[in-house]
Enzyme design. Structure first.
Site, PDB file in Angstrom:
ATOM      1  N   CYS A 119     -12.338  62.925  47.382  1.00 49.17           N
ATOM      2  CA  CYS A 119     -13.569  62.143  47.168  1.00 49.17           C
ATOM      3  C   CYS A 119     -13.309  60.640  47.078  1.00 49.17           C
ATOM      4  CB  CYS A 119     -14.282  62.612  45.908  1.00 49.17           C
ATOM      5  SG  CYS A 119     -14.517  64.381  45.873  1.00 49.17           S
ATOM      6  N   HIS A 259     -19.074  57.715  42.824  1.00 48.23           N
ATOM      7  CA  HIS A 259     -19.052  58.979  43.557  1.00 48.23           C
ATOM      8  C   HIS A 259     -20.118  59.894  42.963  1.00 48.23           C
ATOM      9  CE1 HIS A 259     -17.925  62.700  45.275  1.00 48.23           C
ATOM     10  NE2 HIS A 259     -17.256  63.153  44.239  1.00 48.23           N
ATOM     11  N   ASN A 289     -22.799  66.869  46.221  1.00 44.43           N
ATOM     12  CA  ASN A 289     -21.494  66.194  46.262  1.00 44.43           C
ATOM     13  C   ASN A 289     -20.956  66.259  47.692  1.00 44.43           C
ATOM     14  OD1 ASN A 289     -18.800  65.499  46.104  1.00 44.43           O
ATOM     15  ND2 ASN A 289     -18.374  66.709  44.264  1.00 44.43           N
TER      16      ASN A 289
HETATM   17  O1  UT7 Z   1     -16.027  65.602  43.496  1.00 41.81           O
HETATM   18  C1  UT7 Z   1     -14.821  65.778  42.813  1.00 41.81           C
HETATM   19  C2  UT7 Z   1     -14.992  65.798  41.373  1.00 41.81           C
HETATM   20  N1  UT7 Z   1     -15.811  66.887  40.950  1.00 41.81           N
HETATM   21  C3  UT7 Z   1     -16.468  66.765  39.811  1.00 41.81           C
HETATM   22  O2  UT7 Z   1     -16.426  65.711  39.231  1.00 41.81           O
HETATM   23  C4  UT7 Z   1     -17.190  67.964  39.232  1.00 41.81           C
HETATM   24  C5  UT7 Z   1     -16.976  68.013  37.737  1.00 41.81           C
HETATM   25  N2  UT7 Z   1     -17.558  69.129  37.064  1.00 41.81           N
HETATM   26  C6  UT7 Z   1     -18.894  69.346  36.950  1.00 41.81           C
HETATM   27  O3  UT7 Z   1     -19.685  68.632  37.538  1.00 41.81           O
HETATM   28  C7  UT7 Z   1     -19.371  70.434  36.035  1.00 41.81           C
HETATM   29  O4  UT7 Z   1     -18.279  70.928  35.286  1.00 41.81           O
HETATM   30  C8  UT7 Z   1     -20.070  71.623  36.772  1.00 41.81           C
HETATM   31  C9  UT7 Z   1     -21.432  71.179  37.302  1.00 41.81           C
HETATM   32  C10 UT7 Z   1     -19.185  72.114  37.880  1.00 41.81           C
HETATM   33  C11 UT7 Z   1     -20.308  72.764  35.771  1.00 41.81           C
HETATM   34  O5  UT7 Z   1     -21.050  72.320  34.669  1.00 41.81           O
HETATM   35  P1  UT7 Z   1     -20.556  72.648  33.185  1.00 41.81           P
HETATM   36  O6  UT7 Z   1     -21.563  72.151  32.280  1.00 41.81           O
HETATM   37  O7  UT7 Z   1     -19.161  72.122  33.042  1.00 41.81           O
HETATM   38  O8  UT7 Z   1     -20.579  74.231  33.179  1.00 41.81           O
HETATM   39  P2  UT7 Z   1     -19.395  75.244  32.905  1.00 41.81           P
HETATM   40  O9  UT7 Z   1     -18.489  75.323  34.071  1.00 41.81           O
HETATM   41  O10 UT7 Z   1     -18.803  74.941  31.577  1.00 41.81           O
HETATM   42  O11 UT7 Z   1     -20.221  76.599  32.801  1.00 41.81           O
HETATM   43  C12 UT7 Z   1     -21.195  76.804  31.762  1.00 41.81           C
HETATM   44  C13 UT7 Z   1     -21.837  78.157  31.994  1.00 41.81           C
HETATM   45  C14 UT7 Z   1     -20.814  79.277  32.189  1.00 41.81           C
HETATM   46  O12 UT7 Z   1     -21.320  80.432  31.560  1.00 41.81           O
HETATM   47  P3  UT7 Z   1     -20.787  80.882  30.122  1.00 41.81           P
HETATM   48  O13 UT7 Z   1     -19.310  81.077  30.297  1.00 41.81           O
HETATM   49  O14 UT7 Z   1     -21.106  79.754  29.201  1.00 41.81           O
HETATM   50  O15 UT7 Z   1     -21.555  82.125  29.864  1.00 41.81           O
HETATM   51  C15 UT7 Z   1     -20.802  79.482  33.693  1.00 41.81           C
HETATM   52  O16 UT7 Z   1     -20.449  80.789  34.050  1.00 41.81           O
HETATM   53  O17 UT7 Z   1     -22.640  78.142  33.174  1.00 41.81           O
HETATM   54  C16 UT7 Z   1     -22.256  79.211  34.031  1.00 41.81           C
HETATM   55  N3  UT7 Z   1     -22.446  78.786  35.419  1.00 41.81           N
HETATM   56  C17 UT7 Z   1     -23.619  78.911  36.065  1.00 41.81           C
HETATM   57  N4  UT7 Z   1     -24.807  79.430  35.699  1.00 41.81           N
HETATM   58  C18 UT7 Z   1     -25.789  79.386  36.603  1.00 41.81           C
HETATM   59  C19 UT7 Z   1     -21.542  78.184  36.245  1.00 41.81           C
HETATM   60  N5  UT7 Z   1     -22.119  77.934  37.425  1.00 41.81           N
HETATM   61  C20 UT7 Z   1     -23.390  78.376  37.346  1.00 41.81           C
HETATM   62  C21 UT7 Z   1     -24.476  78.383  38.244  1.00 41.81           C
HETATM   63  N6  UT7 Z   1     -25.652  78.890  37.827  1.00 41.81           N
HETATM   64  N7  UT7 Z   1     -24.377  77.876  39.485  1.00 41.81           N
END
Ligand code: UT7
Length: 332
Positions: A119, A259, A289
């Site tokens: 990125c 980004h 993204n």
């Molecule tokens: O471009 C390069 C750099 N990339 C980035 O900077 C991305 C950085 N990361 C992020 O943007 C975020 O971490 C995400 C958007 C990917 C995820 O958000 P989060 O708030 O960190 O969620 P998480 O991964 O901690 O997941 C929270 C919950 C989980 O469920 P439990 O374990 O709490 O029951 C996941 O299983 O949300 C669940 N989950 C979803 N639920 C519905 C993960 N993906 C989804 C989804 N829909 N698509």
């Protein structure tokens, strides 16, 4: 650093973008994986993304972005000395996508190469272009950030497939007019954290085999929560470095383009820099993204819509797989 060192030597002369027509909404994704529009909007800020049609490739969008940027700059392809494409999703491992663009637009005297900085690819390219123009080894450099991430997206992984989109953005750089241009730039990496965001197979360690395909090793894998923390920390660090290098206080910044990976990351960085909302450009809702393409697409949109005005001091900041990160402070 001396005042002379702060004087811009290169400037952006024109910008362009190539965006696929096909749109996939969050509601469309609700039908493919266990997710909701509400979750995607709240956790990432994304509402829809543009996806490249089958049969087309990275260079098809890069060429559109390049031709638009050249027209905007009032230059011809034959004027270009160098073409740089930041991408991790080239048409093929080699030749470079930059060489494909070079041939298609007729940049007969240009050297051409790709850079792999995920990125941060576009800002790594800007840093190189500025250095080449500064040293006198090039006059006009085309920098493209282009990515077809949906080709390496695992549509069964709801943690990643809702995030990505396709697109290309481009900028033509040339000698500064003395006041406008790149005031400072910065880039860095930390390969120890590669495992948090990567694609395992398809290179020399794990060439494509039936086994690598069966094990779903040709897709992006990301530890989202960990990556999130590093993205906020490193992009804030990159922003501070570029500002300090140029001797500019964050209060004197007119515009920020980061980004576009997550609206909460953008808000966290803006907060750290104490920037009001109207100085921060956000288009993640429309494109998701797009990795290396996200900053040049946003830059082109902001210029064309008039949000980024002549006279503005604008900071660009990126972070991506590698890890890599970087920034550029530009006087428009
Ligand atoms: O471009 C390069 C750099 N990339 C980035 O900077 C991305 C950085 N990361 C992020 O943007 C975020 O971490 C995400 C958007 C990917 C995820 O958000 P989060 O708030 O960190 O969620 P998480 O991964 O901690 O997941 C929270 C919950 C989980 O469920 P439990 O374990 O709490 O029951 C996941 O299983 O949300 C669940 N989950 C979803 N639920 C519905 C993960 N993906 C989804 C989804 N829909 N698509």
């Amino acid at each position: 650093m001396t005042a002379e060192a702060h004087k811009p030597k290169s400037m952006i002369l024109g910008t362009g973008s190539g965006i696929p027509e096909k749109i996939v909404t969050n509601q469309d994704l609700e039908k493919i994986v266990d997710t909701t529009d509400e979750w995607i909007r709240e956790r990432s800020g994304i509402e829809r993304r543009h996806i490249l049609e089958e049969g087309k490739a990275n260079s098809d969008l890069s060429i559109i972005a390049a031709e638009q940027a050249l027209e905007d700059a009032g230059l011809k392809a034959k004027d270009l000395d160098v073409i740089i494409v930041g991408t991790v999703t080239p048409d093929s491992p080699f030749p470079s996508t930059a060489c494909r663009v070079q041939a298609a637009i007729g940049a007969v005297k240009a050297a051409a190469f790709d850079i792999s900085a995920a990125c941060s690819g576009f800002l790594y390219g800007i840093k190189l272009a500025d250095s080449m123009i500064r040293s006198g080894s090039a006059r006009y450099v085309l920098v493209i950030g282009a990515e077809i991430l949906t080709r390496i997206t695992d549509w069964e992984d709801r943690g990643t497939c809702v995030l990505f989109g396709d697109g290309a953005g481009a900028a033509v750089l040339g000698p500064s007019d003395g006041t406008r241009g790149i005031l400072s730039s910065y880039f860095k990496s930390d390969g120890r954290l590669a495992h948090l965001l990567h694609m395992e197979a398809g290179g020399s360690r794990y060439p494509a085999t039936h086994e690598t395909v069966d094990k779903r090793m040709h897709f992006i894998r990301m530890e989202g929560r960990e990556v999130f923390k590093h993205a906020v920390r490193t992009m804030s660090d990159a922003a501070t470095h570029a500002l300090e290098q140029a001797g500019i206080h964050p209060d004197d910044l007119d515009f920020l383009i980061t980004h576009q990976a997550n609206i909460r990351i953008i808000e966290a960085i803006s907060k750290r820099l104490k920037l009001p909302k109207d100085k921060v450009f956000i288009n993640i809702q429309e494109y998701g993204n797009t990795s290396a393409a996200s900053i040049p697409i946003a830059l082109n949109q902001a210029r064309r819509e008039g949000a980024l005005k002549d006279g503005f001091r604008c900071l660009l900041v990126a972070f991506g797989g590698g890890f890599t990160w970087g920034s550029a402070l530009i006087q428009f």
